[in-house]
Design a protein around this motif. Structure first.
Motif: not given
Length: 295
Positions: A205, A237, A285-286, A288-292
């Motif tokens: 990203k 990520c 963190d802005s 990426c999703n935590k799952a990534d």
């Protein structure tokens, strides 16, 4: 430009890339001076030359200094001209040489000062100091006289507001647009905003960071002032890492107006996730999703 002046300018680039670069903002003075110098190989030679010149009457110092430059200076580019380097501008020479030049009163000679080229005696023929705020105002006004290429909101923001003034963050966001996130603070406490882009060809990203400088910063060539900055990052990520890609500094606030300075950054290959605390963690963190993110 004579040989030594060219070398000194080149050396300034090298030295500044390895240490802290020249930075002046609108709270400072910008210095220029017309200088002559004698360059010698060793400290002992410089001290000997200084001792022979220090008691010369003021009315005879410059002609005697020029004679010494012709006879003793090892700088082939300026020695024939009596050591004349012309007018030097702050931020273009090696630091030690500038410090001597800008701290010596006109009509006087510095003591021996060392650079990577040798040892120097510096005679200052004339000097001038200009408030950086005046330079910033002049360059801004010169730009505003041209065809209007900057949104009215950005012009008003640049002319009337600075970080910390009431409503500043909201006014910046109006210029930036709705895709930018809320105001944050970077590692230096500056007002900054983030915009998360799409996924690039590498599967990572892209994130833009926009920062407002508290005080306009002087740029030497071209002469202008930098009020805002755009930084481009690439965020992996999957690995939870951030790579700095490029930096642009702009004349107007809100990331508007001409790009005064642009520099690419060579990505680091030895990224250590443990270093990404604080603001870099916010940036990651802005994007990426935590799952990534790997745990």
């Amino acid at each position: 430009m004579n040989k030594l002046a060219a070398c000194v300018v080149l050396a300034s680039t090298t030295v500044q890339a390895q240490t802290v670069p020249y930075v002046a903002d609108e709270r400072d003075l910008y210095h220029e001076a017309h200088v002559y110098h004698v360059m010698l190989r060793t400290e002992a030679e410089a001290k000997e030359a200084f001792a022979s010149l220090r008691n010369v009457p003021s009315e005879r110092l410059l002609p005697t200094f020029k004679e010494a430059a012709v006879a003793k200076s090892i700088d082939p580019g300026s020695s024939r001209a009596g050591g004349d380097l012309g007018v030097i501008k702050e931020g273009t020479m090696v630091r030690s040489f500038e410090k001597a030049a800008f701290s010596t009163a006109p009509g006087h000679m510095s003591g021996p000062v060392q650079s990577e080229f040798g040892w120097h005696l510096v005679y200052v023929a004339s000097a001038k100091s200009t408030p950086v705020a005046r330079i910033c105002d002049q360059t801004l006004q010169a730009h505003l006289k041209g065809p209007p290429a900057v949104p009215a909101r950005a012009i008003e923001l640049t002319k009337r507001n600075k970080p910390g003034t009431p409503g500043f963050d909201d006014k910046v966001r109006q210029v930036l647009g709705p895709l930018w996130g809320p105001a944050l603070k970077d590692a230096d406490g500056n007002t900054t905003f983030l915009k998360v882009g799409g996924i690039n060809a590498s599967g990572n990203k892209e994130v833009l960071q926009h920062t407002e400088y508290p005080h306009a910063r002087l740029h030497i060539a071209p002469m202008a002032c930098k009020r805002s900055e755009r930084v481009r990052y690439e965020v992996n990520c999957r690995e939870g890492t951030v790579q700095l890609q490029a930096i642009e500094e702009l004349e107007f606030r809100g990331g508007q107006g001409p790009v005064v300075n642009r520099r690419a950054v060579t990505p680091r290959l030895d990224v250590d996730k443990s270093q990404y605390g604080g603001f870099y963690r916010q940036l990651r963190d802005s994007a990426c999703n935590k799952a990534d993110l790997k745990t």
